[in-house]
Design an enzyme around this catalytic site. Sequence first.
Site, PDB file in Angstrom:
ATOM      1  N   ARG A  21       0.846  -1.209   0.000  1.00 57.78           N
ATOM      2  CA  ARG A  21       0.000   0.000   0.000  1.00 57.78           C
ATOM      3  C   ARG A  21       0.881   1.259   0.000  1.00 57.78           C
ATOM      4  NH1 ARG A  21      -0.512   4.729   2.756  1.00 57.78           N
ATOM      5  NH2 ARG A  21      -0.211   3.654   4.736  1.00 57.78           N
ATOM      6  N   ASP A  22       1.582   1.475   1.082  1.00 64.86           N
ATOM      7  CA  ASP A  22       2.345   2.707   1.240  1.00 64.86           C
ATOM      8  C   ASP A  22       3.508   2.765   0.256  1.00 64.86           C
ATOM      9  OD1 ASP A  22       3.213   5.080   2.245  1.00 64.86           O
ATOM     10  OD2 ASP A  22       3.788   4.325   4.214  1.00 64.86           O
ATOM     11  N   HIS A 220       5.839   4.414  12.645  1.00 64.41           N
ATOM     12  CA  HIS A 220       5.922   4.346  11.184  1.00 64.41           C
ATOM     13  C   HIS A 220       7.019   5.334  10.760  1.00 64.41           C
ATOM     14  CE1 HIS A 220       3.882   3.957   7.121  1.00 64.41           C
ATOM     15  NE2 HIS A 220       4.597   5.057   6.938  1.00 64.41           N
ATOM     16  N   HIS A 222      10.215   6.805   8.422  1.00 69.98           N
ATOM     17  CA  HIS A 222      10.750   6.896   7.062  1.00 69.98           C
ATOM     18  C   HIS A 222      12.262   7.058   7.162  1.00 69.98           C
ATOM     19  CE1 HIS A 222       6.927   8.044   4.594  1.00 69.98           C
ATOM     20  NE2 HIS A 222       6.747   7.019   5.392  1.00 69.98           N
ATOM     21  N   CYS A 253       5.489   9.751   0.339  1.00 65.60           N
ATOM     22  CA  CYS A 253       4.139  10.316   0.467  1.00 65.60           C
ATOM     23  C   CYS A 253       3.946  11.324  -0.647  1.00 65.60           C
ATOM     24  CB  CYS A 253       3.941  10.989   1.823  1.00 65.60           C
ATOM     25  SG  CYS A 253       2.344  11.839   1.945  1.00 65.60           S
ATOM     26  N   ASN A 262       9.786   4.435   3.061  1.00 63.73           N
ATOM     27  CA  ASN A 262       9.589   3.942   4.414  1.00 63.73           C
ATOM     28  C   ASN A 262      10.859   3.215   4.846  1.00 63.73           C
ATOM     29  OD1 ASN A 262       6.559   4.351   4.716  1.00 63.73           O
ATOM     30  ND2 ASN A 262       6.688   3.229   2.786  1.00 63.73           N
TER      31      ASN A 262
HETATM   32 MG    MG Z   1       5.008   5.805   4.883  1.00 61.26          MG
END
Ligand code: MG
Length: 323
Positions: A21-22, A220, A222, A253, A262
Amino acid sequence: MKSKIRQGNETAVTLIEVGPRDGLQSSDAFIDTKDKITLIQRLAECGFSQIEASAFVHPKWIPALADHRELMTHLLADENQKNYFARTALSVLAPNERGFENAIACGCQNIALVVSASDTHNQKNLNSSIEQTLEGYARILSHAREKGLTLRVYLSCVFDCPYEGTLPLGTIVELVRRLEALGANEVALGDTIGAAVPNDVQKVLKALRDVVPVEKLACHFHDTRGLGVANALCAYDLGVRIFDASLGGLGGCPYAPGASGNVASEDLVYAFERSGVSTGVSLTALAQTSLWFESISKRKLPSKVFQSQKGGLQTIPPSQKDA
Ligand code: MG
């Protein structure tokens, strides 16, 4: 959020793989649905207990994940057949009421919402103010409770915002407190532009531990400035046991200019396992998955651990240093 195999002791960590997803959401090239299915199946085989598989967002905003419905229908049927996903929970991002309803209709049980600590970033990301977003989420969270679903909420820009700079600690604490009070099962603290250093992590977590149980917090990070692993190890020392990571360091993002990937799953697995902390994830299987993904996507993955393995360095086993 539901975990099929939460680690059984208090020193182990749960890594949530968010690459599908990310990691893919800001990609220019569309990855075929069949390749996404293979990717997610392979990640399950690596040992992740949770994988965030897609996002229920209009294709106009995230064209790379336009196939979310088809993808989740296939994967959830697979999950129900207890094929690849007997030990792995699949989740999706659904950042508004419509997305949430669509995700439920598709059979999704694990859903994540997102709100930013910065009003400007929230406007750009979700096209609404923080207060408007929280109003909608209050309805979603109450609906989720009735249905017995568990929900995670991402809080973006916890450590810095690309538009507003560093936000007051009091703002972060108050938002996390409100999200927990609204019924969020887990709040994932997002370092959206990879600005944090361990000292920031310490400050934020020490303040948050006074208002919410640390078991409800996930991190979360990065790796924009190369500090993702250091920040995760710092958060671990402060009691956090749930960390997001993405295969090979995929991601960024679209509404945070300059934000790179990430923190890589390989880098976190290596750092934790070598420190004697169990992740349940196979570094060898991860590297094979990254190698395969590089070949089908024709892109180089930034994970330093993966690239060193690809270059021929041996995988270093978990530390026996205390033996
Ligand atoms: Mg992220």
